[in-house]
Design a protein around this motif. Structure first.
Motif, PDB file in Angstrom:
ATOM      1  N   GLU A   1       7.802  10.128 -18.142  1.00 25.99           N
ATOM      2  CA  GLU A   1       6.423  10.336 -17.700  1.00 25.99           C
ATOM      3  C   GLU A   1       5.837   9.039 -17.142  1.00 25.99           C
ATOM      4  OE1 GLU A   1       4.343  13.928 -20.182  1.00 25.99           O
ATOM      5  OE2 GLU A   1       4.623  12.035 -21.241  1.00 25.99           O
ATOM      6  N   LEU A   2       6.152   7.919 -17.838  1.00 28.44           N
ATOM      7  CA  LEU A   2       5.655   6.623 -17.371  1.00 28.44           C
ATOM      8  C   LEU A   2       6.207   6.314 -15.982  1.00 28.44           C
ATOM      9  CD1 LEU A   2       5.774   4.449 -20.605  1.00 28.44           C
ATOM     10  CD2 LEU A   2       3.757   5.092 -19.280  1.00 28.44           C
ATOM     11  N   GLU A   3       7.447   6.682 -15.766  1.00 25.23           N
ATOM     12  CA  GLU A   3       8.080   6.435 -14.474  1.00 25.23           C
ATOM     13  C   GLU A   3       7.366   7.257 -13.391  1.00 25.23           C
ATOM     14  OE1 GLU A   3      10.515   7.186 -11.121  1.00 25.23           O
ATOM     15  OE2 GLU A   3      10.342   8.723 -12.695  1.00 25.23           O
ATOM     16  N   ARG A   4       7.050   8.514 -13.740  1.00 30.29           N
ATOM     17  CA  ARG A   4       6.345   9.405 -12.821  1.00 30.29           C
ATOM     18  C   ARG A   4       4.957   8.844 -12.490  1.00 30.29           C
ATOM     19  NH1 ARG A   4       4.425  14.924 -14.531  1.00 30.29           N
ATOM     20  NH2 ARG A   4       4.139  15.931 -12.506  1.00 30.29           N
ATOM     21  N   MET A   5       4.298   8.338 -13.513  1.00 32.75           N
ATOM     22  CA  MET A   5       2.961   7.784 -13.321  1.00 32.75           C
ATOM     23  C   MET A   5       3.026   6.579 -12.381  1.00 32.75           C
ATOM     24  SD  MET A   5       0.190   6.677 -16.204  1.00 32.75           S
ATOM     25  CE  MET A   5       0.651   4.998 -16.581  1.00 32.75           C
TER      26      MET A   5
ATOM     27  N   PRO B   1      -9.456   5.150  -8.251  1.00 35.89           N
ATOM     28  CA  PRO B   1      -8.576   6.130  -8.912  1.00 35.89           C
ATOM     29  C   PRO B   1      -7.943   5.595 -10.195  1.00 35.89           C
ATOM     30  CG  PRO B   1      -7.968   5.868  -6.590  1.00 35.89           C
ATOM     31  CD  PRO B   1      -9.119   4.956  -6.831  1.00 35.89           C
ATOM     32  N   LEU B   2      -7.668   4.303 -10.238  1.00 35.77           N
ATOM     33  CA  LEU B   2      -7.098   3.736 -11.461  1.00 35.77           C
ATOM     34  C   LEU B   2      -8.079   3.863 -12.628  1.00 35.77           C
ATOM     35  CD1 LEU B   2      -5.241   0.552 -10.175  1.00 35.77           C
ATOM     36  CD2 LEU B   2      -4.229   2.430 -11.484  1.00 35.77           C
ATOM     37  N   HIS B   3      -9.355   3.585 -12.349  1.00 38.98           N
ATOM     38  CA  HIS B   3     -10.362   3.725 -13.398  1.00 38.98           C
ATOM     39  C   HIS B   3     -10.502   5.178 -13.823  1.00 38.98           C
ATOM     40  CE1 HIS B   3     -12.336  -0.071 -14.304  1.00 38.98           C
ATOM     41  NE2 HIS B   3     -12.109  -0.440 -13.055  1.00 38.98           N
ATOM     42  N   VAL B   4     -10.523   6.081 -12.834  1.00 38.33           N
ATOM     43  CA  VAL B   4     -10.673   7.498 -13.155  1.00 38.33           C
ATOM     44  C   VAL B   4      -9.496   7.949 -14.028  1.00 38.33           C
ATOM     45  CG1 VAL B   4     -10.835   9.833 -12.214  1.00 38.33           C
ATOM     46  CG2 VAL B   4     -12.006   7.946 -11.064  1.00 38.33           C
ATOM     47  N   ALA B   5      -8.291   7.502 -13.662  1.00 38.68           N
ATOM     48  CA  ALA B   5      -7.110   7.864 -14.452  1.00 38.68           C
ATOM     49  C   ALA B   5      -7.245   7.325 -15.875  1.00 38.68           C
ATOM     50  CB  ALA B   5      -5.846   7.316 -13.789  1.00 38.68           C
ATOM     51  N   ALA B   6      -7.820   6.137 -15.996  1.00 38.20           N
ATOM     52  CA  ALA B   6      -7.981   5.553 -17.333  1.00 38.20           C
ATOM     53  C   ALA B   6      -8.962   6.383 -18.168  1.00 38.20           C
ATOM     54  CB  ALA B   6      -8.478   4.114 -17.220  1.00 38.20           C
ATOM     55  N   ILE B   7     -10.023   6.883 -17.530  1.00 45.70           N
ATOM     56  CA  ILE B   7     -10.974   7.725 -18.272  1.00 45.70           C
ATOM     57  C   ILE B   7     -10.285   9.026 -18.691  1.00 45.70           C
ATOM     58  CG2 ILE B   7     -13.179   8.944 -18.179  1.00 45.70           C
ATOM     59  CD1 ILE B   7     -14.057   6.892 -16.020  1.00 45.70           C
ATOM     60  N   VAL B   8      -9.525   9.597 -17.755  1.00 49.01           N
ATOM     61  CA  VAL B   8      -8.788  10.829 -18.043  1.00 49.01           C
ATOM     62  C   VAL B   8      -7.820  10.596 -19.208  1.00 49.01           C
ATOM     63  CG1 VAL B   8      -7.030  12.404 -17.112  1.00 49.01           C
ATOM     64  CG2 VAL B   8      -9.023  11.799 -15.733  1.00 49.01           C
ATOM     65  N   ALA B   9      -7.161   9.427 -19.194  1.00 47.06           N
ATOM     66  CA  ALA B   9      -6.230   9.100 -20.271  1.00 47.06           C
ATOM     67  C   ALA B   9      -6.981   8.930 -21.589  1.00 47.06           C
ATOM     68  CB  ALA B   9      -5.458   7.824 -19.930  1.00 47.06           C
ATOM     69  N   GLU B  10      -8.174   8.339 -21.514  1.00 45.56           N
ATOM     70  CA  GLU B  10      -8.963   8.146 -22.724  1.00 45.56           C
ATOM     71  C   GLU B  10      -9.334   9.484 -23.357  1.00 45.56           C
ATOM     72  OE1 GLU B  10     -12.513   5.835 -22.128  1.00 45.56           O
ATOM     73  OE2 GLU B  10     -13.190   6.315 -24.153  1.00 45.56           O
ATOM     74  N   LEU B  11      -9.564  10.481 -22.496  1.00 47.03           N
ATOM     75  CA  LEU B  11      -9.845  11.819 -23.011  1.00 47.03           C
ATOM     76  C   LEU B  11      -8.595  12.419 -23.656  1.00 47.03           C
ATOM     77  CD1 LEU B  11     -11.953  13.450 -20.150  1.00 47.03           C
ATOM     78  CD2 LEU B  11     -12.781  12.604 -22.332  1.00 47.03           C
ATOM     79  N   GLY B  12      -7.444  11.772 -23.402  1.00 44.72           N
ATOM     80  CA  GLY B  12      -6.208  12.237 -24.010  1.00 44.72           C
ATOM     81  C   GLY B  12      -5.566  13.385 -23.264  1.00 44.72           C
ATOM     82  N   MET B  13      -5.883  13.505 -21.978  1.00 44.31           N
ATOM     83  CA  MET B  13      -5.327  14.632 -21.233  1.00 44.31           C
ATOM     84  C   MET B  13      -3.881  14.385 -20.840  1.00 44.31           C
ATOM     85  SD  MET B  13      -8.674  15.670 -19.131  1.00 44.31           S
ATOM     86  CE  MET B  13      -7.825  16.911 -18.171  1.00 44.31           C
ATOM     87  N   ASP B  14      -3.239  15.458 -20.351  1.00 41.63           N
ATOM     88  CA  ASP B  14      -1.795  15.403 -20.111  1.00 41.63           C
ATOM     89  C   ASP B  14      -1.445  14.585 -18.870  1.00 41.63           C
ATOM     90  OD1 ASP B  14      -2.889  17.116 -18.313  1.00 41.63           O
ATOM     91  OD2 ASP B  14      -1.249  18.553 -18.378  1.00 41.63           O
ATOM     92  N   MET B  15      -0.137  14.341 -18.688  1.00 44.66           N
ATOM     93  CA  MET B  15       0.314  13.470 -17.615  1.00 44.66           C
ATOM     94  C   MET B  15       0.005  14.053 -16.235  1.00 44.66           C
ATOM     95  SD  MET B  15       1.332  10.548 -16.898  1.00 44.66           S
ATOM     96  CE  MET B  15       1.831   9.726 -18.393  1.00 44.66           C
ATOM     97  N   ASP B  16       0.085  15.367 -16.076  1.00 46.92           N
ATOM     98  CA  ASP B  16      -0.267  15.968 -14.781  1.00 46.92           C
ATOM     99  C   ASP B  16      -1.706  15.601 -14.410  1.00 46.92           C
ATOM    100  OD1 ASP B  16       2.116  17.118 -14.135  1.00 46.92           O
ATOM    101  OD2 ASP B  16       1.607  19.108 -14.940  1.00 46.92           O
TER     102      ASP B  16
END
Ligand code: MN
Length: 738
Positions: free
Chosen positions: A23-27, A53-68
């Protein structure tokens, strides 16, 4: 270190705990791709675009959402702002990611104009409906959050627009999805630009007293911790000052100063399991004095958006009240992240979730709630679930909701039957289309009309989806055959008259006919017959009214045109001018604000005034004038305080035909089956538009029915109140205040 890579590293840190190597590779691939696509683009702040987009992805990650979701966040502006297409993204990162990105792009392209509340609600629903996959709206909210955090670089105009949109669309959606933390931040950020003065006032006040606040919170925190430790309870205790917008709202709607705000502090106790929650509650009530009526058990009855907690307000030795929320770690996750928290729970179980499964979960959660808000929410989510509605724009930016599968014919008749009857063609998003084209969410639909149009064609009845359009087309055909309708209507009328023992000559007699026509709302005897002929009214209804009228004439009583719902006299309009008089042009809200020209007017939610009520206006800072009933508890102010009194202004209703106004009533009655049904029946017989209707039982075996209706003015409202009061068992019908 390169700021871009640094930002990327932070994202990696955030997902490292739960992402697999693959998943990390995909990201990383998605990041490299987005970075290359946005190469050379800059944000208003001067930073390279990819930072966003990097910040938005970080917020999405903070919410704990999936890799997609994280991938989609990284790529969310690629279709909109770079040469990427859906196919490109699908090929590189899979169809799910591509679909989410495309969904976010659609939402980005929507244009909003501030509208009245009902329109805003439609806009919110439209947004949800367009987000076929709930991850789309979640990412859009994260996108908006980062844009709001960096709003300082935009022009003043843009700041205001974005803030208003955030306050009215995105914060309510975040709330609906249970994302408290995001909602609060969105509200505070918006307020900063919508009412900088009001925001500063509170922020400064809080900052000035921050050491006092800290000390107080620390004191309570350690006291609670010690006591619970002594009881052998493991827990975490947090204290915070409530967020600025919630203080602001209380100050300005209840007209209070910050020092008068009841509870400024909120504490949270997070424990391991539900029984412990109740244990902690016992301890807290033992340590401090509970404030009566403030305890709420959202564990046994969760809020519609899934929120669970015990709430209580207590008063410490210093006499300062504060709120304590007690919940488990799981409940805490849901409270902070709402629907997004779902991914966190499920991740371990079966990895990737299809959106259908997600909806199923949401639906089950919501359908277990027995609350009108929950019903409302389920209905708005059902928009996605069962896709039974489609939302489209008029060229003016109004949103119309139509049944799924609707075509421009439905749209035209939803605007007005005259528009439908004169339609010669239609445009969708600026392009001429066949009349049977299916409308899609977010389409801008324009109807082309001509004065000499032939009128609808019979095929249209088969093409259209809505009953409204079908009925109106049928009606047109019926009206076109007026002669026939008059003849058949007359036969029906005569039959019914005979049945009631009235002769036709009594009706047509010169001394009776004008009053009768007024009573049945028709211009001439032929009109009355035609209307019965094509089914606009029934002979039974018409004759009942005729009978009433004849009885009144016989008694020699004065005939009142008003009071039966057929004609309404406005105060100050002079008797006799009511039925034919053309209404003077009115402002959109129907309110004139003394000394201020055209300003934004909102009706206070607490007391929902209608024309005829004495009213007063409060100048909010940034939200225009909020109109209260003069007797609303929230409109009582200290006349001697010049600063306060200065914010209240005289307002009045304009005369003439006004729009419908929404107002709320509360009925009390002993609880019984069918009470709500009776209320609904009475309202529908009165032809009153019902916005919400909710019944709940109180502890003492009584029932409270709250209903929101739309009325034209106080007279009509009084009629509604009278009729509701006649329902079996109803002991009181009150207008809601406060
Ligand atoms: Mn963006």
């Amino acid at each position: 270190m390169d700021p871009i890579l640094e930002q990327y590293q932070q994202l990696v840190e955030r997902v490292r705990t739960y992402a697999t190597a693959a998943e990390l590779e995909r990201m990383e691939r998605a990041f490299r791709y987005a970075d290359a696509q946005h190469a050379g683009q800059k944000r208003k702040s001067g930073e390279p675009y990819i930072i966003h987009p990097l910040h938005v992805a970080a917020i999405v990650a903070e919410l704990g959402m999936d890799m997609d979701s994280i991938l989609a966040a990284l790529l969310h502006d690629c279709i909109e702002d770079t040469g990427s297409t859906h196919e490109d993204i699908a090929k590189l990162f899979g169809p799910t990611v591509a679909n989410i990105v495309e969904g976010v792009t659609k939402l980005t392209r929507m244009q909003y104009v501030t509208k009245e509340e009902e329109q805003m609600e439609n806009l919110r629903k439209m947004l949800m409906a367009m987000s076929k996959d709930i991850r789309v709206i979640l990412i859009k909210i994260c996108d908006r959050l980062h844009n709001m955090r960096t709003l300082e670089y935009q022009s003043t105009k843009k700041q205001r627009e974005k803030s208003l949109e955030t306050m009215e669309i995105y914060a309510p959606i975040a709330h609906r999805l249970g994302m408290q933390k995001v909602k609060w931040e969105l509200e505070d950020l918006s307020l900063r630009y919508l009412d900088p003065v009001g925001y500063e006032e509170i922020a400064k006040e809080l900052a000035a007293k921050s050491s006092v606040h800290e000390e107080f919170m620390h004191g309570v925190q350690s006291k609670v911790e010690q006591r619970l430790a002594a009881e052998g309870i493991t827990c975490k205790v947090y204290g915070r000052v409530k967020h600025i917008y919630s203080i602001y709202r209380k100050m300005y709607t209840q007209n209070k100063t910050i020092s008068e705000i009841f509870d400024l502090y909120a504490f949270r106790v997070i424990v391991d399991d539900i029984p412990t929650c109740y244990n902690v509650l016992g301890c807290v009530h033992d340590m401090f004095n509970p404030v009566l009526g403030r305890f709420k058990d959202y564990i046994s009855t969760p809020k519609p958006n899934g929120y669970q907690s015990l709430h209580t307000t207590v008063i410490g030795r210093e006499g300062v009240p504060f709120e304590v929320q007690i919940r488990t770690q799981d409940m805490h996750q849901t409270a902070e992240y709402g629907i997004a928290a779902h991914w966190k729970y499920k991740r371990g179980l079966n990895g990737n979730l299809g959106s259908e499964e997600t909806y199923e979960w949401v639906r089950k959660l919501l359908e277990s709630q027995q609350d009108t808000d929950a019903e409302e929410f389920v209905r708005s989510l059902k928009v996605d679930l069962f896709a039974d509605e489609v939302f489209v724009f008029t060229p003016q930016g109004d949103v119309k909701s139509l049944p799924a599968g609707a075509c421009p014919i439905d749209f035209a008749y939803a605007i007005h039957s005259a528009v439908g009857n004169r339609m010669t063609g239609a445009k969708i998003n600026g392009r001429i289309v066949p009349l049977d084209t299916k409308l899609q969410n977010g389409d801008i639909v324009e109807i082309i009309t001509a004065k000499n149009a032939h009128g609808p064609s019979r095929d249209w009845i088969k093409l259209c989806k809505s009953n409204e359009a079908r009925n109106k087309i049928r009606q047109w055909f019926k009206k076109e055959r007026r002669e026939e309708n008059i003849a058949s209507g007359k036969v029906m009328l005569e039959a019914e008259l005979r049945h009631m023992g009235i002769t036709l000559s009594q009706v047509t007699a010169a001394e009776n006919l004008p009053a009768i026509l007024k009573k049945v709302g028709q211009g001439s005897f032929d009109d009355l017959c035609a209307s019965i002929g094509y089914g606009g009214t029934t002979a039974v209804k018409a004759v009942a009214r005729i009978k009433d009228e004849l009885a009144r004439i016989a008694k020699g009583q004065e005939v009142h045109a008003a009071g039966d719902g057929l004609g309404v006299i406005y105060p100050g309009m002079g008797a006799g001018t009511h039925s034919q008089a053309k209404a003077p042009k009115h402002t959109e809200s129907g309110i004139v604000v003394e000394g201020l020209g055209n300003c934004m007017v909102k009706f206070a939610k607490c007391c929902t005034p209608v024309p005829g009520d004495p009213v007063i206006g409060f100048i909010t800072r940034g939200y225009g004038v909020s109109v209260h009933r003069a007797d609303c508890p929230n409109a009582q102010f200290d006349h001697t305080d010049a600063r306060e009194a200065g914010r209240w202004v005289n307002v009045s209703w304009v005369e003439g035909d006004l729009e419908a106004y929404r107002t709320a009533l509360e009925l009390s009655a002993p609880d019984r089956d069918g009470l709500a049904l009776d209320v609904a029946t009475v309202l529908s017989a009165l032809k009153v538009r019902v916005c919400t209707l909710a019944a709940r039982a109180t502890d003492d075996g009584a029932a409270l029915v709250t209903v929101e209706v739309e009325v034209k003015d106080k007279n009509e409202l009084q009629q509604v109140i009278n009729k509701l009061g006649q329902i079996h068992g109803v002991s009181a019908v009150k207008r809601m205040t406060g």
